[in-house]
Write an enzyme that holds these catalytic residues in place. Structure first.
Site, mmCIF file in Angstrom:
data_model
loop_
_atom_site.group_PDB
_atom_site.id
_atom_site.type_symbol
_atom_site.label_atom_id
_atom_site.label_comp_id
_atom_site.label_asym_id
_atom_site.label_seq_id
_atom_site.Cartn_x
_atom_site.Cartn_y
_atom_site.Cartn_z
ATOM 1 N N LYS A 245 -37.065 -25.040 -0.853
ATOM 2 C CA LYS A 245 -37.136 -25.794 0.407
ATOM 3 C C LYS A 245 -35.836 -25.706 1.202
ATOM 4 O O LYS A 245 -34.783 -25.336 0.694
ATOM 5 C CB LYS A 245 -37.540 -27.238 0.128
ATOM 6 C CG LYS A 245 -39.002 -27.326 -0.287
ATOM 7 C CD LYS A 245 -39.562 -28.717 -0.305
ATOM 8 C CE LYS A 245 -41.075 -28.660 -0.536
ATOM 9 N NZ LYS A 245 -41.689 -29.998 -0.653
ATOM 10 N N ARG B 60 -43.339 -28.274 -9.543
ATOM 11 C CA ARG B 60 -44.161 -27.326 -8.774
ATOM 12 C C ARG B 60 -43.219 -26.252 -8.233
ATOM 13 O O ARG B 60 -42.347 -26.549 -7.413
ATOM 14 C CB ARG B 60 -44.885 -28.066 -7.645
ATOM 15 C CG ARG B 60 -45.820 -27.206 -6.809
ATOM 16 C CD ARG B 60 -46.502 -28.052 -5.743
ATOM 17 N NE ARG B 60 -47.437 -27.268 -4.965
ATOM 18 C CZ ARG B 60 -47.135 -26.566 -3.881
ATOM 19 N NH1 ARG B 60 -45.872 -26.561 -3.439
ATOM 20 N NH2 ARG B 60 -48.050 -25.880 -3.230
#
Length: 331
Positions: free
Chosen positions: A278, A313
């Protein structure tokens, strides 16, 4: 309202009276007591009321056959042309199946298939297009392997088709706020669900996110959504929660949540963390290329495991699994 954040520890030098964290090998003897109208304070775990202590300590039920006392690695399979780090690489049935099987060989214990990008600025995809991208891939994975598959969707029709194809879990980035039919579908199908927190939708969520108290606001949202799903028949023991790092949150919001993840054990549900590649990892780690952020993603993931998170994840399965094995051996 009073909130209790366990100060998590590990190791064999576990003192008498230490409280196990979510039935795992982690434990705590103290908690940080939080509220909206008083400064935080540290207190012995014995002062936590019985109901709250039970939720913090109780072993979590298995999710899709996976043991919640052990860390689980969820491999990300984006069946989309426009995901932020791997858009187009896994589009199509054969490419998606091959990617899933590779992640399983690398150690993924569940595969998360998504057909709609939720990167900042992403536009909504039609139900028909999302189904075409995901259902055939899920069916191909299921024909090749019994490893659990989750469907990453906000839409009931997509979720229904995915379950028909063999999906075992509904993972909704909107926290079951986008499509009012999705939660009843989950209840009717008796499948596990993941409730994620997001402020706004992907198209606008990063424009001006703000909170009164990001940690407690996210906690309250998840608590309310758990209660809502329970009321329509979703079993609490089959609910996973995700604080939604990067979804309508600034870097400061993300870091606050990451430093205090253990608070969410108070909801009595397994915790999923999705930080892989991210933007905040790129900013802090000074890496502009999303597909080169495995080291930073793994660093954050291991820190989260130290707070008792049950699911990571990730895009980089092999690298994460290797790091996890060393982390477990050292600890």
């Amino acid at each position: 309202m009073i909130y209790y954040r366990p100060l998590v520890q590990h190791g064999e030098a576990r003192p008498e009276g230490a409280v196990p964290l979510a039935g795992s090998a982690l434990w705590f003897t103290e908690v940080e007591i939080l509220s909206r109208d008083a400064p935080p304070r540290i207190a012995p775990a014995g002062l936590v009321p019985e109901k709250e202590r039970r939720r913090l300590s109780a072993r979590r039920a298995s999710i899709a056959g996976l043991d919640m006392t052990q860390p689980q690695i969820m491999g990300i399979l984006n069946a989309t042309p426009d995901s932020f780090s791997d858009g187009g690489r896994h589009s199509g049935v054969e490419a998606g199946k091959a990617a899933a099987l590779r992640m399983m060989e690398e150690g993924a214990t569940i595969i998360d298939v998504g057909g709609e990008s939720t990167r900042p600025g992403a536009e909504e995809v039609s139900e028909a297009e999302e189904i075409d991208r995901t259902a055939p891939v899920i069916a191909a994975i299921r024909a090749a392997s019994p490893v659990p598959v989750s469907i990453d969707t906000r839409k009931a029709t997509v979720g229904m088709e995915a379950m028909e194809a063999g999906a075992n879990l509904l993972n909704d980035v909107s926290g079951f706020t986008f499509d009012p039919a999705l939660a009843p579908l989950a209840a009717q199908a008796s499948v596990p669900v993941c409730i994620m927190h997001a402020q706004g939708d992907p198209a606008t969520m990063q424009q001006d996110p703000h909170y009164a108290n990001v940690l407690l606001d996210v906690y309250d949202f998840l608590s309310d959504q758990i209660d809502r799903l329970e009321a329509i028949g979703v079993v609490r023991e089959q609910i996973v929660i995700d604080p939604g790092i990067g979804f309508g949150k600034t870097q400061a919001h993300n870091l606050t949540l990451l430093r205090n993840l253990s608070l969410f054990h108070g909801l009595g549900c397994p915790i999923l963390l999705g930080v892989s590649r991210k933007g905040f990892i790129g900013k802090i780690g000074k890496e502009p290329r999303a597909d080169a952020r495995a080291p930073g993603s793994i660093a954050v993931g291991l820190a989260a495991l130290g707070q008792g998170v049950q699911f990571l994840r990730v895009h980089d399965v092999a690298e994460t699994v290797q790091a996890l094995r060393l982390w477990q051996a050292v600890r």
